[in-house]
Design a protein around this motif. Structure first.
Motif, mmCIF file in Angstrom:
data_model
loop_
_atom_site.group_PDB
_atom_site.id
_atom_site.type_symbol
_atom_site.label_atom_id
_atom_site.label_comp_id
_atom_site.label_asym_id
_atom_site.label_seq_id
_atom_site.Cartn_x
_atom_site.Cartn_y
_atom_site.Cartn_z
ATOM 1 N N ARG A 149 0.941 -1.106 0.054
ATOM 2 C CA ARG A 149 -0.038 0.025 0.083
ATOM 3 C C ARG A 149 0.866 1.045 0.123
ATOM 4 N NH1 ARG A 149 -5.092 -1.533 4.130
ATOM 5 N NH2 ARG A 149 -5.751 -3.050 2.402
ATOM 6 N N ARG A 150 1.771 1.337 0.643
ATOM 7 C CA ARG A 150 2.972 2.317 0.956
ATOM 8 C C ARG A 150 3.322 2.755 -0.596
ATOM 9 N NH1 ARG A 150 8.138 2.993 1.060
ATOM 10 N NH2 ARG A 150 8.652 0.682 1.206
ATOM 11 N N LEU A 151 3.974 1.512 -1.271
ATOM 12 C CA LEU A 151 4.556 1.763 -2.494
ATOM 13 C C LEU A 151 3.246 2.203 -3.738
ATOM 14 C CD1 LEU A 151 6.928 -1.151 -2.342
ATOM 15 C CD2 LEU A 151 7.648 1.114 -2.479
ATOM 16 N N VAL A 152 2.180 1.593 -3.738
ATOM 17 C CA VAL A 152 1.261 1.959 -4.446
ATOM 18 C C VAL A 152 0.844 3.465 -4.306
ATOM 19 C CG1 VAL A 152 -1.248 1.557 -5.195
ATOM 20 C CG2 VAL A 152 0.332 -0.542 -4.915
ATOM 21 N N ASP A 153 0.461 3.684 -3.079
ATOM 22 C CA ASP A 153 0.264 5.149 -2.765
ATOM 23 C C ASP A 153 1.443 6.274 -3.450
ATOM 24 O OD1 ASP A 153 -1.454 6.895 -1.166
ATOM 25 O OD2 ASP A 153 0.549 7.595 -0.234
ATOM 26 N N GLU A 154 2.736 5.817 -2.968
ATOM 27 C CA GLU A 154 3.726 6.494 -3.588
ATOM 28 C C GLU A 154 3.662 6.822 -5.124
ATOM 29 O OE1 GLU A 154 7.791 5.656 -1.301
ATOM 30 O OE2 GLU A 154 8.104 4.912 -3.547
ATOM 31 N N MET A 155 3.415 5.564 -5.912
ATOM 32 C CA MET A 155 3.267 5.518 -7.319
ATOM 33 C C MET A 155 2.068 6.500 -7.779
ATOM 34 S SD MET A 155 3.609 1.540 -8.073
ATOM 35 C CE MET A 155 5.324 0.938 -8.516
ATOM 36 N N THR A 156 1.123 6.428 -6.979
ATOM 37 C CA THR A 156 -0.331 7.367 -7.256
ATOM 38 C C THR A 156 0.078 8.854 -7.166
ATOM 39 O OG1 THR A 156 -1.254 5.234 -6.394
ATOM 40 C CG2 THR A 156 -2.877 7.454 -6.897
ATOM 41 N N GLY A 157 0.721 8.994 -6.152
ATOM 42 C CA GLY A 157 1.352 10.277 -5.971
ATOM 43 C C GLY A 157 2.068 10.787 -7.075
ATOM 44 N N TYR A 201 15.043 0.737 -6.785
ATOM 45 C CA TYR A 201 14.036 0.849 -5.779
ATOM 46 C C TYR A 201 13.400 2.473 -6.030
ATOM 47 C CZ TYR A 201 11.723 0.228 -1.237
ATOM 48 O OH TYR A 201 10.961 0.175 -0.310
ATOM 49 N N THR A 202 12.978 2.577 -7.355
ATOM 50 C CA THR A 202 12.276 3.825 -7.768
ATOM 51 C C THR A 202 10.658 3.238 -8.001
ATOM 52 O OG1 THR A 202 11.917 5.850 -8.883
ATOM 53 C CG2 THR A 202 12.508 3.883 -10.019
ATOM 54 N N SER A 203 9.816 4.094 -7.634
ATOM 55 C CA SER A 203 8.477 4.180 -8.027
ATOM 56 C C SER A 203 8.039 5.060 -8.933
ATOM 57 C CB SER A 203 7.664 4.236 -6.804
ATOM 58 O OG SER A 203 7.888 5.511 -5.981
ATOM 59 N N SER A 204 8.875 5.833 -9.596
ATOM 60 C CA SER A 204 8.612 7.147 -10.258
ATOM 61 C C SER A 204 8.663 6.808 -11.607
ATOM 62 C CB SER A 204 9.760 8.098 -9.879
ATOM 63 O OG SER A 204 9.561 9.248 -10.784
ATOM 64 N N MET A 205 7.624 6.830 -12.440
ATOM 65 C CA MET A 205 7.574 6.740 -13.786
ATOM 66 C C MET A 205 8.238 8.101 -14.194
ATOM 67 S SD MET A 205 6.400 3.953 -14.956
ATOM 68 C CE MET A 205 5.562 4.138 -16.622
ATOM 69 N N PRO A 206 7.950 9.246 -13.693
ATOM 70 C CA PRO A 206 8.447 10.174 -14.535
ATOM 71 C C PRO A 206 10.014 10.379 -14.560
ATOM 72 C CG PRO A 206 6.854 11.117 -12.977
ATOM 73 C CD PRO A 206 6.826 9.792 -12.836
ATOM 74 N N PHE A 207 10.650 9.771 -13.441
ATOM 75 C CA PHE A 207 11.922 9.530 -13.543
ATOM 76 C C PHE A 207 12.731 8.656 -14.785
ATOM 77 C CE2 PHE A 207 15.776 6.578 -12.326
ATOM 78 C CZ PHE A 207 16.574 7.400 -12.156
ATOM 79 N N CYS A 208 11.680 7.653 -14.873
ATOM 80 C CA CYS A 208 12.115 6.609 -15.839
ATOM 81 C C CYS A 208 11.890 7.419 -17.251
ATOM 82 C CB CYS A 208 10.984 5.354 -15.811
ATOM 83 S SG CYS A 208 11.563 4.473 -14.413
ATOM 84 N N ILE A 209 10.954 8.268 -17.531
ATOM 85 C CA ILE A 209 10.676 9.081 -18.626
ATOM 86 C C ILE A 209 11.951 9.991 -18.936
ATOM 87 C CG2 ILE A 209 9.493 11.034 -19.724
ATOM 88 C CD1 ILE A 209 6.884 9.513 -18.332
ATOM 89 N N ALA A 210 12.514 10.572 -17.795
ATOM 90 C CA ALA A 210 13.710 11.526 -17.972
ATOM 91 C C ALA A 210 14.855 10.857 -18.233
ATOM 92 C CB ALA A 210 13.791 12.081 -16.542
#
Ligand SMILES: [Zn+2]
Length: 400
Positions: free
Chosen positions: A114-122, A303-312
């Motif tokens: 839940r923590r990770l999914v919340d981090e992703m949604t944010g 250990y990243t949950s960030s799609m914007p990071f992957c895009i960059a």
């Protein structure tokens, strides 16, 4: 609800707007419950019960993160620091997480997901795929999938992540393709194998995929991450939805992907976090393959949950254009999960919407490391602001 005054709307539907992203300027979007009801210019927008003013900012479909390993306990920051200090990657890493995961309670594992999914949604992600693979016993794999199935949209059985200690590889393959599969199949849509030198070879991969297909699961594969090998070829032969990693490809691998429905899912966070060469996105795109981007969020290699990071990273270091990278992180991810209702903002699609604090999607790559997500609606419901939610970041719940 109507979202008005969208400066730039990415629909991913070329019938609705300009180019492959289906861009509409000065747009409005009407959400009706869980679905998109209408898309068009603000001046033509129908009346709605509720209005939200986007104030000229950009709106996109929520990201579709088609590759993650979220059911685990503990973390491996020390291993990362050692790797960045020049120590070679130690194969025992996954086994450390397996031990901690087996020792955790259901509540601890659920809280971590839940923590990770919340981090992703944010950060704009509204569809999440999650694999098992840190249990590696019948009961622990079933538990991981049961928890994942409660928390995310897409669930993948990955008993074939690594051969655990104390069992012969051939015996483990029989377990994964037999009793473990039987226990896990009811919770999963997909079956995955880490097909790699040192993990599972071609014959073992075939045995597991054949059994998974017989059990009604659809293949997706970890393929060609650490070196050349049979993974991509097998993914195409088995009509897998996706071949993930695709870092070391022969010309024949690229041609096979380009001539298939199998998506090449690139995971640049892994190469970033293991300091490895990036996959050649341009070669795949120019050959005509469909490319997706995903995080591969896991406690070891990335250990990243960030799609914007992957895009960059994909734009900066893999020579994808910002438009290609944003498409790959939304519509591409949807294709990798064989979903037509997400990754797109067209009438009938799921109301998974992100508003950026910027006038254009280009800012996702142009402003690396800067949070761009201003608001997220998942199935039409506004996600709480994660800063306002407070105290969620930082690993609460799993580690004391
Ligand atoms: Zn993975």
């Amino acid at each position: 609800m109507v979202i008005r005054n969208i400066g730039e709307l990415v629909t991913n539907d070329p019938a609705l707007g300009h180019g492959p992203l289906g861009l509409v300027r000065d747009a409005a979007l009407v959400l009706d419950g869980e679905r998109v009801a209408w898309v068009g210019p603000t001046s033509d927008a129908p009346a709605a019960d509720e209005a939200f003013d986007a104030k000229g900012r950009a709106v996109l479909p929520g990201f579709v993160d088609s590759h993650g390993h979220l059911v685990f306990a503990g973390e491996r920051a020390e291993e990362f620091a050692a790797r960045m200090s020049g120590e070679p990657y130690k194969a025992g890493g996954i086994r450390t997480t397996v031990e901690e995961t087996r020792a955790a309670t259901d509540d601890q594992l659920r809280a971590n997901v839940r923590r990770l999914v919340d981090e992703m949604t944010g950060q704009g992600t509204t569809t999440v795929e999650c694999k098992s693979g840190y249990g590696l016993t019948v009961e622990d794999e079933r538990r991981a999938l049961r928890i994942a199935a409660d928390e995310v949209d897409e669930v993948t059985y990955l008993g074939a992540h690594v051969v655990p200690q104390g069992i012969e590889p051939d015996d483990y393959v029989k377990l994964v393709a037999g009793e473990m599969l039987e226990a896990c199949a009811p919770y999963a849509r997909w079956i995955d194998v880490f097909c790699e030198h040192g993990a599972f070879d071609e014959d073992q991969t075939r045995e597991i995929l054949d059994a998974g297909v017989r059990a009604g699961l659809t293949p997706r594969l970890h393929a060609n991450q650490l070196g050349h090998g049979p993974g991509v070829r097998l993914a195409v032969e088995y009509q897998a939805a996706s071949a993930d990693h695709c870092t070391f490809l022969t010309d024949a691998d690229v041609a096979a992907l380009a001539g298939s429905q199998t998506v090449a899912t690139l995971l640049p966070g892994v190469e970033f976090s293991t300091r490895q060469p990036y996959p050649d996105a341009r070669r795949l795109i120019e050959a005509g393959a469909t490319v997706a981007l995903a995080t591969d969020c896991n406690p070891g290699s990335c250990y990243t949950s960030s799609m914007p990071f992957c895009i960059a990273v994909a734009v900066r270091d893999m020579r994808m254009t910002p438009a290609e990278a944003v498409w790959a992180a939304t519509a591409g991810g949807a294709k990798a999960l064989r979903r037509t209702d997400v990754g797109v903002l067209a009438p009938g699609a799921r109301a998974d919407v992100q508003l950026l604090g910027a006038p254009s999607y280009i800012h996702l790559a142009y402003r690396p490391g800067v949070p761009q997500t201003a608001a997220v609606w998942k199935r039409g419901v506004r996600h709480p602001d994660r800063r306002a939610a407070g105290s969620e970041g930082g690993g609460a719940g799993v580690r004391e």
